[in-house]
Write an enzyme that holds these catalytic residues in place. Structure first.
Site, PDB file in Angstrom:
ATOM      1  N   LEU A 125      44.208  44.091  31.833  1.00 54.31           N
ATOM      2  CA  LEU A 125      44.385  43.028  32.817  1.00 54.31           C
ATOM      3  C   LEU A 125      44.512  41.661  32.119  1.00 54.31           C
ATOM      4  CD1 LEU A 125      44.364  42.209  35.867  1.00 54.31           C
ATOM      5  CD2 LEU A 125      41.881  41.967  35.668  1.00 54.31           C
ATOM      6  N   GLY A 131      42.530  34.964  31.601  1.00 50.48           N
ATOM      7  CA  GLY A 131      41.340  35.808  31.507  1.00 50.48           C
ATOM      8  C   GLY A 131      40.670  35.816  32.858  1.00 50.48           C
ATOM      9  N   ILE A 157      41.552  44.047  24.886  1.00 48.80           N
ATOM     10  CA  ILE A 157      41.603  45.338  25.571  1.00 48.80           C
ATOM     11  C   ILE A 157      40.627  46.327  24.930  1.00 48.80           C
ATOM     12  CG2 ILE A 157      43.103  47.247  26.267  1.00 48.80           C
ATOM     13  CD1 ILE A 157      43.548  44.391  27.644  1.00 48.80           C
ATOM     14  N   ASP A 238      34.871  45.504  40.842  1.00 47.71           N
ATOM     15  CA  ASP A 238      33.652  45.507  41.668  1.00 47.71           C
ATOM     16  C   ASP A 238      32.718  46.617  41.202  1.00 47.71           C
ATOM     17  OD1 ASP A 238      34.560  43.426  43.204  1.00 47.71           O
ATOM     18  OD2 ASP A 238      35.294  44.690  44.846  1.00 47.71           O
ATOM     19  N   GLU A 361      34.484  41.657  32.107  1.00 48.44           N
ATOM     20  CA  GLU A 361      34.523  42.086  33.515  1.00 48.44           C
ATOM     21  C   GLU A 361      34.094  40.943  34.445  1.00 48.44           C
ATOM     22  OE1 GLU A 361      33.859  46.030  34.647  1.00 48.44           O
ATOM     23  OE2 GLU A 361      34.151  46.840  32.626  1.00 48.44           O
TER      24      GLU A 361
HETATM   25  N1  CAA Z   1      38.633  43.797  46.125  1.00 48.11           N
HETATM   26  C1  CAA Z   1      39.817  43.912  46.728  1.00 48.11           C
HETATM   27  N2  CAA Z   1      40.642  42.876  46.922  1.00 48.11           N
HETATM   28  C2  CAA Z   1      40.243  41.681  46.451  1.00 48.11           C
HETATM   29  C3  CAA Z   1      39.026  41.498  45.805  1.00 48.11           C
HETATM   30  C4  CAA Z   1      38.201  42.617  45.650  1.00 48.11           C
HETATM   31  N3  CAA Z   1      37.011  42.536  45.024  1.00 48.11           N
HETATM   32  N4  CAA Z   1      38.894  40.202  45.445  1.00 48.11           N
HETATM   33  C5  CAA Z   1      40.015  39.584  45.873  1.00 48.11           C
HETATM   34  N5  CAA Z   1      40.821  40.490  46.480  1.00 48.11           N
HETATM   35  C6  CAA Z   1      42.085  40.217  47.097  1.00 48.11           C
HETATM   36  C7  CAA Z   1      41.909  39.150  48.152  1.00 48.11           C
HETATM   37  O1  CAA Z   1      41.550  39.727  49.390  1.00 48.11           O
HETATM   38  C8  CAA Z   1      43.256  38.500  48.197  1.00 48.11           C
HETATM   39  O2  CAA Z   1      44.097  39.277  48.987  1.00 48.11           O
HETATM   40  P1  CAA Z   1      45.106  38.597  50.019  1.00 48.11           P
HETATM   41  O3  CAA Z   1      46.041  37.781  49.158  1.00 48.11           O
HETATM   42  O4  CAA Z   1      45.750  39.760  50.677  1.00 48.11           O
HETATM   43  O5  CAA Z   1      44.275  37.746  50.913  1.00 48.11           O
HETATM   44  C9  CAA Z   1      43.758  38.605  46.770  1.00 48.11           C
HETATM   45  O6  CAA Z   1      43.007  39.657  46.156  1.00 48.11           O
HETATM   46  C10 CAA Z   1      43.551  37.337  45.992  1.00 48.11           C
HETATM   47  O7  CAA Z   1      42.187  37.011  46.071  1.00 48.11           O
HETATM   48  P2  CAA Z   1      41.641  35.581  45.692  1.00 48.11           P
HETATM   49  O8  CAA Z   1      42.410  34.551  46.435  1.00 48.11           O
HETATM   50  O9  CAA Z   1      40.180  35.583  45.853  1.00 48.11           O
HETATM   51  O10 CAA Z   1      42.042  35.494  44.145  1.00 48.11           O
HETATM   52  P3  CAA Z   1      41.767  34.384  43.066  1.00 48.11           P
HETATM   53  O11 CAA Z   1      42.963  34.202  42.282  1.00 48.11           O
HETATM   54  O12 CAA Z   1      41.147  33.204  43.691  1.00 48.11           O
HETATM   55  O13 CAA Z   1      40.728  35.077  42.013  1.00 48.11           O
HETATM   56  C11 CAA Z   1      38.740  35.904  41.106  1.00 48.11           C
HETATM   57  C12 CAA Z   1      39.603  35.706  42.342  1.00 48.11           C
HETATM   58  C13 CAA Z   1      37.436  36.383  41.634  1.00 48.11           C
HETATM   59  C14 CAA Z   1      38.552  34.646  40.306  1.00 48.11           C
HETATM   60  C15 CAA Z   1      39.402  36.962  40.223  1.00 48.11           C
HETATM   61  O14 CAA Z   1      40.573  36.483  39.616  1.00 48.11           O
HETATM   62  C16 CAA Z   1      38.499  37.465  39.140  1.00 48.11           C
HETATM   63  O15 CAA Z   1      37.605  38.293  39.412  1.00 48.11           O
HETATM   64  N6  CAA Z   1      38.724  37.038  37.880  1.00 48.11           N
HETATM   65  C17 CAA Z   1      38.000  37.593  36.740  1.00 48.11           C
HETATM   66  C18 CAA Z   1      38.824  38.664  36.129  1.00 48.11           C
HETATM   67  C19 CAA Z   1      38.015  39.592  35.309  1.00 48.11           C
HETATM   68  O16 CAA Z   1      36.947  40.031  35.681  1.00 48.11           O
HETATM   69  N7  CAA Z   1      38.565  39.938  34.155  1.00 48.11           N
HETATM   70  C20 CAA Z   1      37.920  40.926  33.321  1.00 48.11           C
HETATM   71  C21 CAA Z   1      38.942  41.603  32.513  1.00 48.11           C
HETATM   72  S1  CAA Z   1      38.698  43.303  32.456  1.00 48.11           S
HETATM   73  C22 CAA Z   1      37.496  43.557  31.317  1.00 48.11           C
HETATM   74  O17 CAA Z   1      36.832  42.700  30.866  1.00 48.11           O
HETATM   75  C23 CAA Z   1      37.290  44.997  30.960  1.00 48.11           C
HETATM   76  C24 CAA Z   1      36.708  45.227  29.617  1.00 48.11           C
HETATM   77  O18 CAA Z   1      37.342  45.074  28.617  1.00 48.11           O
HETATM   78  C25 CAA Z   1      35.354  45.712  29.524  1.00 48.11           C
END
Ligand code: CAA
Length: 677
Positions: A125, A131, A157, A238, A361
């Protein structure tokens, strides 16, 4: 027992802890120091059922739920956080989205391999420019007929370079706000990974960049629909955040336990430092924060297991547990003093590993953002992609079976008892008379095993038995044994738990077996070691339980009556009685003529070569037992030299030859046991 857990879940936790303490903890420091990916342990985690913990059983997983997943993450991280991140990405960020959004073909194609540890998964992602702001990806997917062409770079990744399957998120062409997810196989669709990042912590895990250069992915490998990408990523995170919360808990728990042990042991100012209030308060606060985080983590997992909204709760759990892990590991170093700062002690590793839980995450800031938004909008449940039906798999708490330790294996493999001593006799009835009437032993049974050319008598002798073997088939191995050696000790049999496992175990210790796999014997599955191994005695291993003989066909059973022997009993060449010789000689009282020509030479083994030149009649040893092959060496009691190495088991015509072979080429058939012994 924890208030939110069931007894089965506690049992599950104990098993994972035992596994982690045995397999992971001892190698954690070394993998960390050398930054080596723990491939062997990933396979072991797969074998135990941890790599596809929440994958339904029908797809090769363990069918467990979020609570078990959190417990497994906590226990694996308590031993080593790097191992646990491999587990977490594979489970919650790769298997879970495939279970929830994958087609049947995709599930069948990937879930079994991912669950077994044969294939590792990766979640792509983050990008160099996005990020936390995960929605604004630069990676593009352009539709081209039955394919999508992916271009872009992914950053940080986990499992990069080690994974076989990458879930890649990409914006759709011309629709910056819409994205899709793709299942990209490393070997099939040509993606490249950069070198391993040089990280502060979780150094055994692999973290790389992933490069997509005109990477063509079939439409069938799109996960979910076009436009679902971001939602699939968010809903996977989540669940993933519960795993990271549990990982942080495991790290904190390990640091806490090390601190308690150190505080009790370390003396200062004439007493253990645990006697000082400054240390006691730190330990108390550590425990309180850990338990708070544990409650939040289990609460989020229980909500998810019940199918209730849990996005805010998983963010709360991750926020709390990751900050707790950082705080607790900092205090742990403080309690350890200078030793805590040394790489000789594990607390510095816990401290370095804890930091990442506040970053990946979703950083702590992102978690606060998710929690605050949820509060302000009145806990509106996060939406899942509407067009994809989400089937909740049935949840079980798996009963994990740990493989035995080398010590346990040794104990399990040790013969449970001497099951029987088998004696080749001319007449079971005659011999039984002696055991019954003279020795006063109890007869168990007499069996006519026509199909195996044997009559078998069993006599109870304390906890063991005496097995009497009378040949019904003049060409059978027992008949040949009698011809060569006369009545006497044929083999000894030890009872073992599982013949096949015992065979593999003893082969590992240099033993050989006459057959490559067990055969059905009179008492269960059996296997024979050639006499060469035990200085002249054939050794049988028998599995007396867990094996049922196939029922004979009704017709065949009726036919299988013992033949009536009407011919008079004659004496064999060595002076023993051989009923079956009669037909061959034709006249009462006449001794059987030895065969005109020797039987065709059996392939030679190392033993038969060593025993060349030994043409020995049967001799009687000091204790009256029969000995072979002694005359060639000139003096009673001198043994033929053993060969350098025994022939490998199963090598054609070799394994069944006895040690003191006469070199006639008949030895193989003499020692090879009759099926049914
Ligand atoms: N479940 C399902 N849908 C969701 C959701 C969820 N938890 N959260 C948001 N959505 C949906 C919303 O309903 C919205 O849908 P609609 O457009 O249909 O209304 C859409 O997604 C956009 O939502 P937001 O407007 O809330 O989005 P945003 O751009 O404001 O961002 C955020 C929200 C919470 C900041 C999100 O971008 C986020 O969580 N960012 C962090 C990313 C992250 O965790 N990265 C980690 C990388 S992976 C990793 O680390 C793995 C590893 O290596 C161990």
């Amino acid at each position: 027992m924890h208030v939110l857990l069931t007894e089965d879940q506690e049992l599950f936790r104990r098993t994972v802890r035992e596994f982690a303490e045995r397999e992971i903890a001892p190698v954690a420091a070394e993998h960390d120091e050398n930054e080596t990916f723990p491939k062997a342990n990933v396979k072991k985690m797969g074998e135990l059922g941890l790599m596809g913990l929440t994958v339904p059983i029908e797809y090769g997983g363990s069918g467990a739920g979020p609570v078990e997943y959190a417990l497994a993450m906590e226990e694996i991280a308590r031993a080593d956080a790097a191992h646990s991140v491999i587990l977490s990405v594979n489970n919650s960020l790769v298997c879970e989205p495939i279970v929830k959004y994958g087609t049947d073909e995709q599930k069948n194609e990937y879930l079994k391999r991912l669950s077994s540890g044969d294939m590792i998964g990766s979640f792509c992602l983050s990008e160099p420019q996005s990020g936390s702001d995960a929605r604004h990806m630069q990676t593009k997917a352009v539709r081209d007929g039955d394919y999508y062409v992916l271009n872009g770079t992914k950053n940080w990744i986990s499992n990069g370079g080690e994974a076989g399957l990458y879930i890649v998120f990409a914006s759709l062409e011309g629709e910056e706000d819409r994205s899709a997810a793709f299942l990209v196989e490393y070997w099939r669709f040509g993606i490249n990974c950069g070198p391993k990042e040089k990280k502060l912590g979780i150094r055994a895990s692999a973290t790389t960049q992933v490069f997509l250069n005109d990477c063509r992915v079939p439409v069938g490998n799109r996960l979910g629909e076009e436009g679902d990408g971001f939602k699939i990523a968010m809903s996977s995170l989540d669940a993933g955040r519960i795993g990271i919360a549990a990982q942080a808990l495991g790290i904190a728990q390990a640091a806490f336990e090390a601190s308690v042990a150190y505080a009790k042991e370390r003396q200062a100012f004439g007493q253990p430092i645990s006697e000082f209030q400054a240390i006691q308060f730190m330990l108390a606060d550590m425990q309180v924060r850990i338990e708070q985080s544990r409650l939040l983590t289990y609460q989020a997992a229980v909500l998810e297991a019940r199918g209730l909204p849990f996005a805010k709760e998983s963010s709360m759990a991750k926020l709390s547990a990751s900050e707790t892990a950082m705080w607790v590991t900092t205090k742990a170093i403080q309690i350890h003093g200078g030793y805590g700062y040394s790489r000789e002690y594990p607390v510095q590793r816990y401290f370095r590993d804890a930091k990442i839980t506040e970053i990946y995450e979703g950083t702590s800031e992102i978690q606060r953002m998710v929690i605050a938004r949820s509060i302000l909008r009145g806990d509106r449940p996060a939406k899942a992609p509407a067009e994809v039906p989400v089937e909740a798999p049935e949840i079980v708490t798996p009963v994990l079976t740990l493989p035995p330790t080398p010590e346990e294996l040794k104990q399990q493999m040790a013969p449970r008892k001497l099951h029987h001593v088998a004696v080749a006799v001319d007449s079971v009835d005659e011999a039984l008379k002696f055991y019954r009437e003279t020795l006063g032993l109890e007869e168990i049974t007499v069996m006519n095993l026509e199909d195996r050319g044997l009559k078998v008598g069993l006599v109870k002798a304390g906890p063991s038995e005496v097995e009497l073997l009378e040949p019904l088939d003049p060409e059978g191995t027992v008949a040949r044994f009698l011809d060569r050696r006369g009545p006497g000790l044929h083999h000894i049999c030890f009872e073992v738990e599982d013949v096949e496992t015992s065979m593999r175990y003893y082969e590992g210790k240099g033993a050989t077996f006459i057959d490559p796999v067990p055969r059905p014997g009179a008492v269960g599955l059996v296997s024979f070691m050639p006499p060469a191994l035990a200085d002249g005695v054939l050794v049988e291993l028998a599995q007396t339980s867990g094996y049922t003989f196939p029922e004979p066909e009704a017709e065949a059973a009726e036919e299988a009556t013992a033949p009536v022997i009407t011919t008079p009993i004659l004496r064999g060449p060595a002076g023993y009685a051989r009923p079956a010789f009669v037909g061959a000689v034709g006249a009462w009282g006449q001794q059987p003529t030895p065969p005109a020509a020797p039987e065709p030479e059996a392939p030679r083994s190392a033993w038969s070569t060593a025993a060349d030149g030994l043409r020995a009649p049967v001799l009687r040893g000091a204790a009256g037992y029969t000995r072979h092959g002694l005359t060639g060496v000139g003096a009673w009691g001198r043994q033929p030299a053993k060969p350098e190495a025994a022939a490998p088991a199963g090598a054609p015509g070799t394994a069944s030859e006895p040690p003191a072979a006469s070199g006639t080429g008949q030895v193989a058939s003499e020692a090879a046991p009759a099926a049914g012994e």
